[in-house]
Design an enzyme around this catalytic site. Sequence first.
Site, mmCIF file in Angstrom:
data_model
loop_
_atom_site.group_PDB
_atom_site.id
_atom_site.type_symbol
_atom_site.label_atom_id
_atom_site.label_comp_id
_atom_site.label_asym_id
_atom_site.label_seq_id
_atom_site.Cartn_x
_atom_site.Cartn_y
_atom_site.Cartn_z
ATOM 1 N N LYS A 75 8.951 44.215 61.171
ATOM 2 C CA LYS A 75 7.965 43.449 61.954
ATOM 3 C C LYS A 75 8.369 43.556 63.417
ATOM 4 O O LYS A 75 9.487 43.155 63.789
ATOM 5 C CB LYS A 75 7.943 41.977 61.523
ATOM 6 C CG LYS A 75 8.004 41.745 60.016
ATOM 7 C CD LYS A 75 6.727 42.091 59.296
ATOM 8 C CE LYS A 75 6.920 42.050 57.791
ATOM 9 N NZ LYS A 75 5.797 42.537 57.014
ATOM 10 N N SER A 84 -1.486 43.303 50.645
ATOM 11 C CA SER A 84 -0.389 44.130 51.173
ATOM 12 C C SER A 84 0.098 45.161 50.150
ATOM 13 O O SER A 84 0.882 46.035 50.479
ATOM 14 C CB SER A 84 0.752 43.291 51.739
ATOM 15 O OG SER A 84 1.400 42.637 50.713
ATOM 16 N N GLY A 128 3.443 39.148 45.257
ATOM 17 C CA GLY A 128 3.737 40.240 44.319
ATOM 18 C C GLY A 128 2.966 41.539 44.523
ATOM 19 O O GLY A 128 2.960 42.392 43.641
#
Length: 358
Positions: free
Chosen positions: A305, A189, A223
Amino acid sequence: MSDGILLYCRPGFEKECLAEVVETAAESGCFGWANPDMNSGFVVFETTPTPKVIERLPELVFARDAWAISARLADLDERDRLTPIIETVARILKDAGIRQVGDVSCEYAEGEQYRPTARFAGKFVHPVRQALRRSGSLTPKTRPDLPALRLFFKDSSQVLIGVDRPDGRAAWPMGIARLKFPAGAPSRSTLKLEEAFSVFLGPQWRDRLQNSHTGVDLGASPGGWTWQLVNQGMHVYAIDNGPMDETLMATTQVDHQQADGFIWKPDRYVDWVVCDMVEKPARVAFLMYEWLHERHARYAMFNLKLPMRKRFAQWQEIREFLESRIAQEHPKAELRAKHLYHDREEITVYLDLKNQNG
Ligand SMILES: C[S@@+](CC[C@H](N)C(=O)[O-])C[C@H]1O[C@@H](n2cnc3c(N)ncnc32)[C@H](O)[C@@H]1O
């Protein structure tokens, strides 16, 4: 003269993409329709777009990229697809008063069923480029400051043709962000935040972050987002009950606090707050607005989301809430949102209330 708009979206989001362009076009008195193939990754909106609508295409959240269609050719003869395309392009450029385009791309839909077309388009761009250069319609070297010719192949016998505007162009053609996974980043991500910086701050985003020294990452574990901020030299407060990547912690630039991201606040003003917490989107949007409004941070980048149903309606409600607060309290604010290539069932939002000086 255009008779439609081609929009690219994530496969599965054609309904949202269409609903949004219908609404945006209607605001400028422009109406149309579409019958998109589900999971195709594109929508052809049948309309006669006004200049205002074309100007607003980059604002669309669910369209990763979009351009106005100037011509459509069907039944291309596989023995010579090039001649009718080059002739049509010459006519389009003449009508638009454009002497040369600065680039050409052969595009295709992202959906699984379009794989063979993608391979065809990838090869076909070379003869198209050569033919356009021979005819003098394409600059000898790529010129991003000029309009570009866009050819969209639904299959190898059908093409939509358009000429885009340099200021309305997406950061990557078709909005497909080609980013290399950085060695050492703890999660995939990380690419989401890198793409977000590039899309919202522009290709020189690293320079723009040079003056940012502190950041907060809400919902930081393991992280990936923190890594991006650390990589730009920031000191980061990483808020999450989950563990942080050990190599990242060894940089000594990260202060990991096991706390609730909805409650924790920094002692002093930080440059950035980023947030990837999996939570109700309205709750996250409200939290981010308050962070900036109460001057805990200067800029916010956050993920919302979206639920499976009513994804567009949910974003509309959140946008209306943010816009009404902005109109009352921070009229100069910048609010931008996009369904990024690396986003899945979510969108990414950038907010700058521009309130640091008063
Ligand atoms: C999608 S993950 C974040 C991934 C991260 N951005 C990265 O790049 O590695 C969401 C994280 O949000 C955290 N989270 C959810 N609710 C939270 C809350 N109320 N406070 C702090 N963290 C929360 C979860 O523990 C989870 O680690």
